[in-house]
Design a protein around this motif. Structure first.
Motif, PDB file in Angstrom:
ATOM      1  N   MET A   1      36.949  53.359  11.324  1.00 12.87           N
ATOM      2  CA  MET A   1      36.940  52.836  12.476  1.00 12.87           C
ATOM      3  C   MET A   1      37.581  52.951  13.496  1.00 12.87           C
ATOM      4  N   THR A   2      38.052  53.475  14.851  1.00 11.54           N
ATOM      5  CA  THR A   2      39.010  52.959  15.606  1.00 11.54           C
ATOM      6  C   THR A   2      38.941  51.689  16.056  1.00 11.54           C
ATOM      7  N   PRO A   3      40.608  50.916  15.629  1.00  7.95           N
ATOM      8  CA  PRO A   3      40.489  49.556  16.260  1.00  7.95           C
ATOM      9  C   PRO A   3      40.257  49.773  17.910  1.00  7.95           C
ATOM     10  N   VAL A   4      39.905  48.320  18.285  1.00  6.72           N
ATOM     11  CA  VAL A   4      39.655  48.487  19.423  1.00  6.72           C
ATOM     12  C   VAL A   4      40.249  47.756  20.471  1.00  6.72           C
ATOM     13  N   PRO A   5      41.608  47.646  21.190  1.00 12.00           N
ATOM     14  CA  PRO A   5      42.673  46.849  21.890  1.00 12.00           C
ATOM     15  C   PRO A   5      41.699  45.848  22.413  1.00 12.00           C
ATOM     16  N   GLU A   6      42.754  44.960  21.960  1.00 18.46           N
ATOM     17  CA  GLU A   6      42.166  42.897  22.189  1.00 18.46           C
ATOM     18  C   GLU A   6      42.144  43.391  23.904  1.00 18.46           C
ATOM     19  N   PHE A   7      42.633  44.038  24.710  1.00 16.23           N
ATOM     20  CA  PHE A   7      42.487  43.483  26.212  1.00 16.23           C
ATOM     21  C   PHE A   7      40.884  44.168  26.836  1.00 16.23           C
ATOM     22  N   GLU A  10      38.282  42.075  25.681  1.00 19.33           N
ATOM     23  CA  GLU A  10      38.444  40.909  26.318  1.00 19.33           C
ATOM     24  C   GLU A  10      37.062  41.223  27.937  1.00 19.33           C
ATOM     25  N   VAL A  11      38.029  42.689  28.458  1.00 16.39           N
ATOM     26  CA  VAL A  11      37.123  42.729  29.141  1.00 16.39           C
ATOM     27  C   VAL A  11      35.593  43.212  28.841  1.00 16.39           C
ATOM     28  N   ARG A  12      35.518  43.741  27.548  1.00 19.42           N
ATOM     29  CA  ARG A  12      33.847  44.019  27.692  1.00 19.42           C
ATOM     30  C   ARG A  12      32.847  42.428  27.261  1.00 19.42           C
ATOM     31  N   THR A  13      33.590  41.566  27.045  1.00 23.30           N
ATOM     32  CA  THR A  13      32.938  39.844  27.212  1.00 23.30           C
ATOM     33  C   THR A  13      32.561  39.367  28.887  1.00 23.30           C
ATOM     34  N   MET A  14      33.273  40.815  29.920  1.00 22.92           N
ATOM     35  CA  MET A  14      32.585  39.928  31.452  1.00 22.92           C
ATOM     36  C   MET A  14      32.714  40.884  31.276  1.00 22.92           C
ATOM     37  N   ILE A  15      31.846  42.693  31.690  1.00 23.69           N
ATOM     38  CA  ILE A  15      31.322  43.491  32.134  1.00 23.69           C
ATOM     39  C   ILE A  15      30.036  43.706  30.615  1.00 23.69           C
ATOM     40  N   GLY A  16      29.724  43.907  29.454  1.00 24.69           N
ATOM     41  CA  GLY A  16      29.111  44.297  28.772  1.00 24.69           C
ATOM     42  C   GLY A  16      29.226  45.228  28.749  1.00 24.69           C
ATOM     43  N   HIS A  17      28.567  45.776  28.615  1.00 26.81           N
ATOM     44  CA  HIS A  17      28.545  47.744  27.712  1.00 26.81           C
ATOM     45  C   HIS A  17      28.341  48.486  29.167  1.00 26.81           C
ATOM     46  N   HIS A  18      28.562  48.426  30.685  1.00 27.90           N
ATOM     47  CA  HIS A  18      29.232  49.433  32.057  1.00 27.90           C
ATOM     48  C   HIS A  18      30.305  49.894  31.364  1.00 27.90           C
ATOM     49  N   ASP A  46      36.904  58.175  12.744  1.00 25.10           N
ATOM     50  CA  ASP A  46      35.244  58.017  13.631  1.00 25.10           C
ATOM     51  C   ASP A  46      34.332  59.079  13.830  1.00 25.10           C
ATOM     52  N   ASP A  47      35.417  60.524  13.438  1.00 26.01           N
ATOM     53  CA  ASP A  47      34.259  61.408  13.180  1.00 26.01           C
ATOM     54  C   ASP A  47      34.075  62.455  12.856  1.00 26.01           C
ATOM     55  N   GLY A  48      35.590  62.700  12.119  1.00 24.34           N
ATOM     56  CA  GLY A  48      36.291  63.541  11.210  1.00 24.34           C
ATOM     57  C   GLY A  48      37.279  64.312  12.211  1.00 24.34           C
ATOM     58  N   TYR A  95      29.036  54.788  23.338  1.00 22.78           N
ATOM     59  CA  TYR A  95      29.857  54.633  21.656  1.00 22.78           C
ATOM     60  C   TYR A  95      28.404  53.955  21.239  1.00 22.78           C
ATOM     61  N   ALA A  96      28.627  54.493  19.858  1.00 19.04           N
ATOM     62  CA  ALA A  96      27.314  53.334  19.386  1.00 19.04           C
ATOM     63  C   ALA A  96      26.499  52.376  19.172  1.00 19.04           C
ATOM     64  N   ASN A  97      27.766  51.364  19.655  1.00 16.99           N
ATOM     65  CA  ASN A  97      27.358  49.787  19.827  1.00 16.99           C
ATOM     66  C   ASN A  97      27.319  50.004  21.728  1.00 16.99           C
ATOM     67  N   GLY A  98      26.696  50.558  22.744  1.00 22.52           N
ATOM     68  CA  GLY A  98      26.624  51.073  23.425  1.00 22.52           C
ATOM     69  C   GLY A  98      27.599  50.955  24.566  1.00 22.52           C
ATOM     70  N   ASP A  99      28.462  50.798  24.437  1.00 23.16           N
ATOM     71  CA  ASP A  99      30.443  50.504  25.118  1.00 23.16           C
ATOM     72  C   ASP A  99      29.761  52.196  25.692  1.00 23.16           C
ATOM     73  N   ARG A 100      30.692  51.815  27.221  1.00 23.62           N
ATOM     74  CA  ARG A 100      30.426  53.230  28.086  1.00 23.62           C
ATOM     75  C   ARG A 100      31.572  53.414  28.025  1.00 23.62           C
ATOM     76  N   ALA A 101      32.934  54.608  28.524  1.00 21.49           N
ATOM     77  CA  ALA A 101      34.039  54.328  28.982  1.00 21.49           C
ATOM     78  C   ALA A 101      34.047  55.797  29.080  1.00 21.49           C
ATOM     79  N   ALA A 102      34.939  55.805  30.626  1.00 20.47           N
ATOM     80  CA  ALA A 102      35.767  56.720  30.879  1.00 20.47           C
ATOM     81  C   ALA A 102      37.539  57.129  30.801  1.00 20.47           C
ATOM     82  N   TYR A 103      38.328  57.983  30.394  1.00 20.28           N
ATOM     83  CA  TYR A 103      39.553  57.920  30.395  1.00 20.28           C
ATOM     84  C   TYR A 103      40.356  58.930  31.543  1.00 20.28           C
ATOM     85  N   LEU A 104      41.691  58.622  31.839  1.00 16.50           N
ATOM     86  CA  LEU A 104      42.474  59.387  32.192  1.00 16.50           C
ATOM     87  C   LEU A 104      43.230  59.498  31.416  1.00 16.50           C
TER      88      LEU A 104
END
Length: 160
Positions: A1-7, A10-18, A46-48, A95-104
């Motif tokens: 599994m790919t580790p999630v950066p600490e920051f 922290e942001v996820r504790t405030m915004i949840g899965h948004h 994470d996905d091979g 992501y499988a845990n419900g988190d959503r992200a978009a990347y530049l």
């Protein structure tokens, strides 16, 4: 599994899965050999899939510095970050845990300097040099980033 950066945690504790907007880098690392040009790819845990080195830019970190850091952390190699090859926005990921992200994504053309490539962290299960003429299949988005990184163009590619 790919580790999630600490920051991000922290942001996820405030915004949840948004949806979360994150800057990321792709390092297209090449070297010249007597048999031709090669590209360094990792097989993601994470996905091979096979991809170049990728990562999330830490707060206040320069993107090119991030590319070099990620290469060393993931593969044990030191690289030269030579030029910005492309800038693109990737489709939203859920992501499988419900988190959503978009990347530049900022893709950099990079050159191997030193070090023996190996699996250096838990983000990948294999690390290997591939001839640029015989790379494994990749997604359309990843293939476009690789093509930009392998090109001899001086200017960065921008999707319009």
């Amino acid at each position: 599994m790919t580790p999630v950066p600490e920051f991000v945690l922290e942001v996820r504790t405030m915004i949840g899965h948004h949806p979360l907007w994150l800057p990321g880098v792709t390092a297209v690392i090449t070297r010249e050999t007597p048999d031709g040009r090669e590209i360094l790819l990792v097989r993601r845990s994470d996905d091979g899939t096979w991809t170049p080195v990728t990562g999330v830019v830490d707060p206040e970190e320069e993107p090119a510095v991030c590319a070099a850091r990620e290469a060393l952390e993931e593969t044990g190699v030191v690289i030269s970050v030579d030029r910005l090859a492309s800038v693109s926005v990737l489709p939203e990921v859920r992501y499988a845990n419900g988190d959503r992200a978009a990347y530049l994504d900022l893709t950099f053309a990079c050159t191997w300097v030193s070090g023996e490539a190996h699996v250096a962290d838990e983000e990948s299960t294999d690390v290997r040099w591939w001839p640029v003429t015989a790379m494994p299949a990749m997604s359309a988005h990843m293939s476009a980033r690789v093509a930009a990184g392998l090109s001899t163009e001086r200017e960065a590619r921008f999707l319009r």
